[in-house]
Write an enzyme that holds these catalytic residues in place. Structure first.
Site, PDB file in Angstrom:
ATOM      1  CG  ASP A  24      -0.356   0.016   2.525  1.00 37.91           C
ATOM      2  OD1 ASP A  24       0.570   0.819   2.728  1.00 37.91           O
ATOM      3  OD2 ASP A  24      -0.787  -0.749   3.404  1.00 37.91           O
ATOM      4  CB  CYS A  25      -0.117   4.774  -0.451  1.00 41.13           C
ATOM      5  SG  CYS A  25       0.574   6.414  -0.724  1.00 41.13           S
TER       6      CYS A  25
END
Length: 199
Positions: free
Chosen positions: A61-62
């Site tokens: 994820d980011c």
């Protein structure tokens, strides 16, 4: 749409993904990991026939950094993401310090398998056994056998803590190279391919 049963040449890349980048091909709000690649490789993300496109092997994820693989070999990608014998190891920084006695409790609970709290579209889920190894009161390594949505963050939430930093440091026997700086990438070496059983 053109289809491709087998690329002319398989590509296997290793990247040290920085935080702030997403693993999607297109994003309106964040930079994508593909922007770190050359224009030639970027063309293989969207312009190659379906089945031959360059893609990330699973996702980070980011807000997660570390070891990320990219390939156009669909069978390899599926095996790495679905085979529970190919573990993923992360280094975790926790919001709240954990004293030695509670560290033992964390280790026992993670090894037994935890019920993950709901997050977004996912309800409660049972996580498989995970291995915890504390390096300090706020930093530990965790090895998991699967890839449920935000699994590591949810494991520590189930333990009553929060993850503030998360870095993937290994996939199976392949560790993140110490000389690969954040944002850098390169082709996998033959030795690294053997570690991932590509040959």
């Amino acid at each position: 749409m053109r289809k491709c049963s087998k690329p002319e040449k398989y590509i296997y890349l290793i990247m040290n993904k920085p935080c702030g980048y997403v693993c999607s091909a297109v994003s309106d709000s964040h930079k994508t990991v593909y922007e770190l690649l050359t224009a030639e490789l970027q063309a293989l993300v969207s312009d190659a026939p379906r089945g031959c496109r360059l893609h990330t092997v699973g996702r980070l994820d980011c807000d997660t950094s570390g070891l990320l693989l990219l390939t156009n070999d669909g069978k390899f990608s599926h095996r790495v993401t679905s085979d529970e014998s190919i573990t993923k190891t992360y280094r975790v920084t926790l919001l709240s310090a954990v004293d030695p006695e509670n560290q033992k409790s964390y280790i026992r609970q993670a090894a037994a398998g935890l019920t993950l709290p709901p997050e977004k579209k996912y309800g409660e889920q049972l996580a498989l056994s995970a291995i915890l190894e504390f390096e300090s009161s706020c930093v530990c390594k965790i090895t998991v056998h699967e890839g449920k949505f935000h699994e590591v963050r949810r494991i520590f939430r189930a333990l009553g803590n929060e993850v503030t930093e998360l870095e993937r440091i290994a996939i199976g026997k392949l560790s993140l190279p110490k000389d690969l700086e954040s944002g850098q990438w390169r082709q996998l070496t033959d030795n690294e391919k053997e570690l991932l059983m590509i040959f």
